[in-house]
Structures are given as C-alpha cells and as structure tokens.
Design a protein around this motif. Structure first.
Motif, PDB file in Angstrom:
ATOM      1  N   HIS A  22       0.986  -1.175   0.036  1.00 26.09           N
ATOM      2  CA  HIS A  22      -0.128  -0.072   0.083  1.00 26.09           C
ATOM      3  C   HIS A  22       0.930   1.206   0.045  1.00 26.09           C
ATOM      4  CE1 HIS A  22      -3.838  -2.214   1.060  1.00 26.09           C
ATOM      5  NE2 HIS A  22      -2.836  -2.982   1.584  1.00 26.09           N
ATOM      6  N   THR A  69      -5.033  -7.245   3.935  1.00 22.55           N
ATOM      7  CA  THR A  69      -4.823  -6.396   5.165  1.00 22.55           C
ATOM      8  C   THR A  69      -5.821  -5.096   5.056  1.00 22.55           C
ATOM      9  OG1 THR A  69      -2.957  -7.356   5.979  1.00 22.55           O
ATOM     10  CG2 THR A  69      -3.702  -5.454   6.956  1.00 22.55           C
ATOM     11  N   GLN A  70      -6.736  -4.893   5.823  1.00 26.26           N
ATOM     12  CA  GLN A  70      -7.244  -3.790   5.376  1.00 26.26           C
ATOM     13  C   GLN A  70      -7.055  -2.697   6.283  1.00 26.26           C
ATOM     14  OE1 GLN A  70     -10.402  -3.847   3.393  1.00 26.26           O
ATOM     15  NE2 GLN A  70      -9.327  -5.989   2.952  1.00 26.26           N
ATOM     16  N   HIS A  71      -7.401  -1.262   5.964  1.00 26.79           N
ATOM     17  CA  HIS A  71      -7.419  -0.033   6.515  1.00 26.79           C
ATOM     18  C   HIS A  71      -5.691   0.387   6.444  1.00 26.79           C
ATOM     19  CE1 HIS A  71     -11.594  -0.456   7.861  1.00 26.79           C
ATOM     20  NE2 HIS A  71     -11.203  -1.700   8.454  1.00 26.79           N
ATOM     21  N   ARG A 108     -10.274  -7.560  14.520  1.00 24.11           N
ATOM     22  CA  ARG A 108     -11.199  -7.285  13.381  1.00 24.11           C
ATOM     23  C   ARG A 108     -11.510  -8.853  12.877  1.00 24.11           C
ATOM     24  NH1 ARG A 108      -8.080  -2.527  10.746  1.00 24.11           N
ATOM     25  NH2 ARG A 108      -8.850  -0.886  12.141  1.00 24.11           N
TER      26      ARG A 108
END
Length: 141
Positions: free
Chosen positions: A70, A88-90, A141
């Motif tokens: 990212h 993987t988020q966020h 999460r």
C-alpha cells in the motif's frame, strides 16, 4: 504472524530515507531495502506517465500472492509504503497517520534536513506505538 511486514519512506528523488522491518519472515539487508525502494519509486513514476486516466497519482496498491503493498504519496512527493499480509484492510488510514507523525516529529524537528535519512527518536517511538495499536486492532477484526 504480524500483519505489517515493513514500512518504507522514500524522498521525492527516490532515495530511501526510512526503513523499518516488523518481523517479516525473510529479513532484507540494507542493499535489498534500497533496491526495493528504488524499484518502487521507478514503478510509481512510470505508472503516473502511462496511466490512461488524467491526473493519476501512481500506484496505490500492489497485490501479490504473498503480500500487499500500500502506498501513500504526499503533496511534496514523499512516498510512504507498507508491505503487509495479503488482504490486510485499513492500510490507507495507517499510512495517513504515519504521514501525520512524519510531519509532527520529523519535519518540525529543527535538526532534520530535508531529503536526508530520518533519525528522530520521537518519530521512532510514536511510530512503534502506532504500529502496535494497528496490530492489536487487526487482531480484533
């Protein structure tokens, strides 16, 4: 296993000014981390030029089988990128928080010279706390 493998900060010229490994399986030596940063800077610049979309700011996410990369580019051209587990988020939000830490603890440091490697203890401490919080949040999460 940690969701975040490593963090890179690249200056607008493509020089690696900060690298932090967060326990990835294959640790890289200094030369490898410099090569990754240089390669990413080049790919990012080429993607801006080749994009059919006007005003494209470059690659923001690179997905591979074993990792995701990212990227966040500031208005000054400094690039922040995180290598993490696939899916993987966020991470965009985390990169913006890291950018805020950079502006608060590095750019406001009277002893820091622009475009030079980052050696700022307050930045290191607050970055470690931020990444630890993100790891805890990812586990929840």
């Amino acid at each position: 296993m940690a969701a975040i493998y490593s963090l890179y900060i690249i200056n607008k010229s493509g020089g690696l000014i900060f690298y932090k490994d967060y326990g990835s399986a294959g640790r890289m030596d200094t030369n490898d981390s410099l090569r990754v940063a240089s390669l990413w800077h080049s790919m990012h610049a080429i993607s801006q030029q080749l994009s059919p979309v006007a005003g494209c700011s470059g690659i923001e996410l690179l997905e591979a089988d074993t990792f995701d990369l990212h990227c966040f580019q500031s208005l000054t051209g400094t690039k922040f990128f995180v290598v993490c587990e696939p899916g993987t988020q966020h991470m965009e939000a985390l990169l913006k928080v890291i950018y805020e830490l950079y502006t608060d603890y590095v750019l406001k440091n009277p002893f820091y010279e622009m475009e030079m490697p980052i050696r700022c203890e307050l930045f290191d401490i607050n970055l470690s706390l931020t990444v630890q919080k993100e790891r805890v949040a990812l586990l929840g999460r």
